[in-house]
Design an enzyme around this catalytic site. Structure first.
Site, PDB file in Angstrom:
ATOM      1  N   LYS A  79      42.022  29.944  52.107  1.00 54.35           N
ATOM      2  CA  LYS A  79      40.849  30.651  52.603  1.00 54.35           C
ATOM      3  C   LYS A  79      41.018  31.155  54.026  1.00 54.35           C
ATOM      4  O   LYS A  79      40.444  32.172  54.398  1.00 54.35           O
ATOM      5  CB  LYS A  79      39.622  29.744  52.502  1.00 54.35           C
ATOM      6  N   LYS A 106      41.739  32.144  37.653  1.00 51.43           N
ATOM      7  CA  LYS A 106      40.577  31.551  37.017  1.00 51.43           C
ATOM      8  C   LYS A 106      39.354  32.430  37.242  1.00 51.43           C
ATOM      9  O   LYS A 106      39.288  33.227  38.184  1.00 51.43           O
ATOM     10  CB  LYS A 106      40.327  30.139  37.547  1.00 51.43           C
ATOM     11  N   LYS A 158      33.071  33.545  40.715  1.00 52.53           N
ATOM     12  CA  LYS A 158      31.837  34.251  41.072  1.00 52.53           C
ATOM     13  C   LYS A 158      32.107  35.356  42.080  1.00 52.53           C
ATOM     14  O   LYS A 158      31.357  36.329  42.153  1.00 52.53           O
ATOM     15  CB  LYS A 158      30.822  33.260  41.658  1.00 52.53           C
TER      16      LYS A 158
END
Length: 356
Positions: free
Chosen positions: A143, A222, A225
């Site tokens: 991240k 995967k 959202k």
């Protein structure tokens, strides 16, 4: 994200700690079994969230008598959030949890930021955690490359540990991507106990058996959202038409036959995994029943199965979204219960550390 538990795992839970190890009771022999898990209020949950975390959460209600499910809004602001959207998303997530089967009579559903002891304990635990330990976590490495990497993003695993330990939790449902974070929580509990005396149970992971649900547009990743491709993710509030369109346009390959081979045919295999989860049919049964079908025809079968499974959930979400006062009452009641559990634990910690 947690994964659905196998029948064998559920049987072990019903019979106590056997088969799961005794580490949860290390040093604290009288620790009552308690489950904690959290979910961020950042968008409507998708199919992968449902088949992974949310189905497991529902199952655990029949096994444990003490369960806390937190909507972790403090974690959500490690990346920029629109305040108005965040407030609305809290209620949307509450509606989704209830519609999926989380029962506020069995589980405590609460908003993380409404229990100040989370951040207060987080500070104490951060003083037991080295920077080098946090730098080892893969989430930070991934991240921090996507944005400037705030201090909050760097230290949120410590807050995550505080979330769990604040309630002296013994079990935490996790997916593969959260195992290392739970290991940090376990290490932190041991460090605290060694320095100040036995107090925190060392929580154990509840691992599941389900396959990960992949992106419909990129089966090497995967389902997420935050995926910018609108066709990649099926959300619990998608209409039947949207679901059919997304599955019909799912990336597969140039072979028309329906076979399960995650390595060579990840796209088709992902659809079979979804179909299996929606119908509880085994992969081999699905492949056998789909003989003679082309991939395009099979996609419609998968879409029908998803539509029928999610229809009642979608309708219940919509009904609950129309009653925001009820959703607020659920969160307020949950926060009151959580504070009652958290306060004596934090008071004891403060005494052990020397604050009181």
């Amino acid at each position: 994200m947690a994964l659905p538990l196998s029948r064998r795992a559920l049987c072990r839970l019903k019979n106590g700690f056997r088969g799961l190890g005794t580490e949860a009771q290390q040093g604290v022999k009288d620790a009552a079994p308690r489950v904690f898990s959290g979910i961020q209020p950042t968008g409507i949950p998708h199919l992968g969230n449902y088949l992974g975390a949310l189905q497991t959460w529902v199952q655990l209600q029949d096994t444990f008598s003490s369960i806390l499910y937190s909507i972790v809004d403090l974690h959500s602001i490690t990346v920029p959030q629109d305040p108005a959207v965040l407030r609305h998303s809290m209620l949307d997530m509450t509606a989704c949890l209830l519609a999926c089967g989380i029962d506020p009579e069995k589980s405590c559903i609460f908003q993380q930021s409404q229990v100040p002891e989370h951040t207060e304990l987080g500070w104490i635990l951060s003083c037991l955690t080295s920077m080098s330990r946090l730098k080892q976590l893969p989430q930070w490495k991934m991240k921090s490359q996507q944005n400037e990497g705030s201090v909050g993003l760097f230290t949120y695993p410590v807050l995550q540990a505080a979330d769990i330990l604040l309630y002296r939790s013994t079990h935490v449902p996790v997916g593969d991507d959260q195992v290392q974070h739970l290991e940090l929580t376990q290490d932190t509990a041991r460090k605290f106990n060694k320095r100040y005396g036995d107090f925190f149970p060392v929580p154990v992971a509840l691992m599941g058996t389900s396959k990960k649900i992949r992106s419909l547009r990129d089966p090497s990743s995967k389902m997420s959202k935050s995926d910018p491709q609108t066709l990649a993710t099926i959300r619990l509030t998608d209409t039947p038409e949207e679901i059919v369109t997304k599955i019909r346009k799912a990336v597969t390959d140039f072979t028309s036959e329906v076979t399960y081979d995650p390595e060579s045919r990840p796209g088709v295999s992902n659809l079979i995994s979804i179909h299996s989860a929606m119908t509880e049919l085994g992969v081999e049964d699905i492949v056998r029943q789909s003989q003679g079908l082309e991939t395009a025809q099979y996609k419609l079968l998968v879409a029908d199965a998803v539509v029928e499974k999610l229809r009642p959930i979608r309708e219940e979400i919509q009904r609950l979204q129309g009653d925001p006062d009820f959703l607020k009452k659920v969160l307020d009641s949950g926060a009151q219960t959580a504070r009652q559990l958290a306060s004596p634990v934090y008071d004891a910690v403060c005494k052990m550390v020397g604050f009181r």
